[in-house]
Scaffold this active site. Structure first.
Site, PDB file in Angstrom:
ATOM      1  N   LYS A 190       0.939  -1.314  -0.129  1.00 48.50           N
ATOM      2  CA  LYS A 190      -0.027  -0.033   0.162  1.00 48.50           C
ATOM      3  C   LYS A 190       1.006   1.245   0.071  1.00 48.50           C
ATOM      4  O   LYS A 190       0.437   2.180  -0.528  1.00 48.50           O
ATOM      5  CB  LYS A 190      -0.968   0.106   1.230  1.00 48.50           C
ATOM      6  CG  LYS A 190      -1.934  -1.068   1.727  1.00 48.50           C
ATOM      7  CD  LYS A 190      -2.450  -1.167   2.600  1.00 48.50           C
ATOM      8  CE  LYS A 190      -3.211  -2.310   3.154  1.00 48.50           C
ATOM      9  NZ  LYS A 190      -3.601  -2.227   4.420  1.00 48.50           N
ATOM     10  N   GLY A 191       2.084   1.018   0.377  1.00 50.51           N
ATOM     11  CA  GLY A 191       2.850   2.272   0.646  1.00 50.51           C
ATOM     12  C   GLY A 191       3.103   3.143  -0.491  1.00 50.51           C
ATOM     13  O   GLY A 191       3.496   4.355  -0.307  1.00 50.51           O
ATOM     14  N   ASP A 227      14.945  -0.750   1.388  1.00 52.49           N
ATOM     15  CA  ASP A 227      16.057  -0.864   2.265  1.00 52.49           C
ATOM     16  C   ASP A 227      16.980  -2.131   2.154  1.00 52.49           C
ATOM     17  O   ASP A 227      17.939  -1.889   1.162  1.00 52.49           O
ATOM     18  CB  ASP A 227      15.556  -0.825   3.953  1.00 52.49           C
ATOM     19  CG  ASP A 227      14.480  -1.961   4.344  1.00 52.49           C
ATOM     20  OD1 ASP A 227      14.123  -2.734   3.803  1.00 52.49           O
ATOM     21  OD2 ASP A 227      13.688  -1.592   5.005  1.00 52.49           O
ATOM     22  N   ASP A 238       3.668   3.555   6.606  1.00 53.58           N
ATOM     23  CA  ASP A 238       2.956   3.618   7.985  1.00 53.58           C
ATOM     24  C   ASP A 238       3.659   3.064   9.254  1.00 53.58           C
ATOM     25  O   ASP A 238       4.816   2.434   8.942  1.00 53.58           O
ATOM     26  CB  ASP A 238       1.912   2.477   7.699  1.00 53.58           C
ATOM     27  CG  ASP A 238       2.408   0.966   7.713  1.00 53.58           C
ATOM     28  OD1 ASP A 238       3.498   0.709   6.920  1.00 53.58           O
ATOM     29  OD2 ASP A 238       2.038   0.144   8.590  1.00 53.58           O
ATOM     30  N   GLU A 261       8.037   2.495  -5.863  1.00 50.43           N
ATOM     31  CA  GLU A 261       8.220   2.039  -4.261  1.00 50.43           C
ATOM     32  C   GLU A 261       7.892   3.284  -3.357  1.00 50.43           C
ATOM     33  O   GLU A 261       8.580   4.233  -3.846  1.00 50.43           O
ATOM     34  CB  GLU A 261       9.462   1.586  -4.129  1.00 50.43           C
ATOM     35  CG  GLU A 261       9.466  -0.124  -4.457  1.00 50.43           C
ATOM     36  CD  GLU A 261       9.104  -1.124  -3.518  1.00 50.43           C
ATOM     37  OE1 GLU A 261       8.227  -0.672  -2.675  1.00 50.43           O
ATOM     38  OE2 GLU A 261       9.229  -2.325  -3.896  1.00 50.43           O
ATOM     39  N   ASP A 262       7.660   2.790  -2.238  1.00 43.49           N
ATOM     40  CA  ASP A 262       7.880   3.999  -0.919  1.00 43.49           C
ATOM     41  C   ASP A 262       9.039   3.872  -0.493  1.00 43.49           C
ATOM     42  O   ASP A 262       9.630   5.039  -0.305  1.00 43.49           O
ATOM     43  CB  ASP A 262       6.775   3.471  -0.120  1.00 43.49           C
ATOM     44  CG  ASP A 262       6.715   2.440   0.506  1.00 43.49           C
ATOM     45  OD1 ASP A 262       7.463   1.439  -0.071  1.00 43.49           O
ATOM     46  OD2 ASP A 262       6.191   2.090   1.509  1.00 43.49           O
ATOM     47  N   PHE A 302      13.293   4.935  11.363  1.00 43.33           N
ATOM     48  CA  PHE A 302      11.897   4.305  10.905  1.00 43.33           C
ATOM     49  C   PHE A 302      10.926   5.521  10.854  1.00 43.33           C
ATOM     50  O   PHE A 302      10.513   6.347  11.386  1.00 43.33           O
ATOM     51  CB  PHE A 302      11.259   3.564  12.129  1.00 43.33           C
ATOM     52  CG  PHE A 302       9.978   2.864  11.383  1.00 43.33           C
ATOM     53  CD1 PHE A 302      10.289   1.583  10.842  1.00 43.33           C
ATOM     54  CD2 PHE A 302       8.791   3.291  11.628  1.00 43.33           C
ATOM     55  CE1 PHE A 302       8.974   0.871  10.518  1.00 43.33           C
ATOM     56  CE2 PHE A 302       7.717   2.674  11.057  1.00 43.33           C
ATOM     57  CZ  PHE A 302       7.894   1.476  10.634  1.00 43.33           C
ATOM     58  N   ARG A 346       0.063   6.725   7.282  1.00 43.20           N
ATOM     59  CA  ARG A 346       0.171   6.764   5.992  1.00 43.20           C
ATOM     60  C   ARG A 346      -0.201   8.222   5.161  1.00 43.20           C
ATOM     61  O   ARG A 346       0.497   8.724   4.107  1.00 43.20           O
ATOM     62  CB  ARG A 346      -0.582   5.829   5.090  1.00 43.20           C
ATOM     63  CG  ARG A 346      -0.254   4.328   5.392  1.00 43.20           C
ATOM     64  CD  ARG A 346      -0.754   3.458   4.328  1.00 43.20           C
ATOM     65  NE  ARG A 346      -0.724   2.056   4.904  1.00 43.20           N
ATOM     66  CZ  ARG A 346       0.280   1.252   4.806  1.00 43.20           C
ATOM     67  NH1 ARG A 346       1.339   1.696   4.062  1.00 43.20           N
ATOM     68  NH2 ARG A 346       0.158  -0.070   5.093  1.00 43.20           N
ATOM     69  N   LYS A 381      17.068   3.779   1.959  1.00 43.87           N
ATOM     70  CA  LYS A 381      17.895   3.669   2.963  1.00 43.87           C
ATOM     71  C   LYS A 381      19.253   2.896   2.548  1.00 43.87           C
ATOM     72  O   LYS A 381      19.237   1.550   2.931  1.00 43.87           O
ATOM     73  CB  LYS A 381      17.413   2.886   4.173  1.00 43.87           C
ATOM     74  CG  LYS A 381      16.390   3.607   4.919  1.00 43.87           C
ATOM     75  CD  LYS A 381      15.670   2.735   6.113  1.00 43.87           C
ATOM     76  CE  LYS A 381      14.568   3.488   6.716  1.00 43.87           C
ATOM     77  NZ  LYS A 381      13.895   2.519   7.835  1.00 43.87           N
TER      78      LYS A 381
HETATM   79  N1  HPA Z   1       8.732   3.069   7.822  1.00 43.44           N
HETATM   80  C1  HPA Z   1       7.731   2.395   7.322  1.00 43.44           C
HETATM   81  N2  HPA Z   1       7.678   1.179   6.579  1.00 43.44           N
HETATM   82  C2  HPA Z   1       8.990   0.806   6.427  1.00 43.44           C
HETATM   83  C3  HPA Z   1      10.028   1.457   6.583  1.00 43.44           C
HETATM   84  C4  HPA Z   1      10.008   2.475   7.313  1.00 43.44           C
HETATM   85  O1  HPA Z   1      10.947   3.143   7.890  1.00 43.44           O
HETATM   86  N3  HPA Z   1      11.040   0.655   6.229  1.00 43.44           N
HETATM   87  C5  HPA Z   1      10.791  -0.619   5.714  1.00 43.44           C
HETATM   88  N4  HPA Z   1       9.073  -0.193   5.695  1.00 43.44           N
HETATM   89 MG    MG Z   2       4.532  -1.217   6.696  1.00 37.04          MG
END
Ligand code: HPA
Ligand code: MG
Length: 174
Positions: A41-42, A101, A158, A97-98, A151, A164, A129
């Site tokens: 969803k991100g 990492d 989220d 992508e949101d 984070f 979000r 990241k």
């Molecule tokens: N925040 C939220 N969702 C995530 C993150 C983060 O820093 N890293 C990977 N998923």
């Molecule tokens: Mg999440």
């Protein structure tokens, strides 16, 4: 209880960067159309804002994946929770992508999508990241912001499904 959220990247800065990346994508895809794949969803807020800033023809599709694995370290093996509606053959695919990492999930996703014979696949992310990267072979073509290993929430990201909808990128102060 309310969480305390510190602003990491203010709304205006995010908006300006999305506009800039949209312009770069428009230049790079000049004369073509681009097929955006939003990773749910991100990725949804970033995908919508980015799509509005792209001036070549855009089509959209959505995919939801979950990674197997325990705790915070994903195995990188991806289960498709919601697959794309459209075939990819011959399309110029841009995965949106949101955040990236370790790159494990993304690396697996790319392998799955390559098998569907797109013309090409590129990657666009709101946040990266780099210090967390395990899959060094994952080439990110468009990155809005590289951030430290904190984070973050907002703009699609989220914390326990909350935040979000924040229009900026923030850090949850635990
Ligand atoms: N925040 C939220 N969702 C995530 C993150 C983060 O820093 N890293 C990977 N998923
Ligand atoms: Mg999440």
């Amino acid at each position: 209880m309310e969480d305390k959220i510190r602003v990491l990247i203010p709304e205006q800065e995010v908006d300006e960067k999305v506009k800039e990346i949209g312009k770069r994508i428009s230049e790079d895809y000049a004369g073509k159309s681009v097929h955006l794949i939003c990773v749910l969803k991100g990725g949804v807020f970033f995908t919508c804002e980015l799509a509005k800033r792209i001036s070549v023809p855009v089509s959209l599709d959505f995919m939801s994946v979950s990674s197997y694995g325990s705790g915070t370290e994903s195995s990188g093996v991806v289960k498709i929770v919601k697959d794309l509606d459209e075939p990819l053959a011959g399309k110029h695919v841009l995965i949106v992508e949101d955040i990236i990492d370790s790159g494990r999930t993304l690396s697996y996703l790319i392998e799955i999508l390559k098998q569907r014979n797109p013309a090409d696949i590129r990657i666009c992310t709101l946040l990266d990241k780099p210090s967390r990267r395990v899959k060094k072979e994952v080439q990110v073509d468009y990155t809005c912001f590289s951030i430290p290993d904190e984070f973050v929430v907002g703009y699609g990201l989220d914390y326990d499904q909350k935040y979000r909808n924040l229009p900026y990128i923030g850090v949850v102060e635990l």
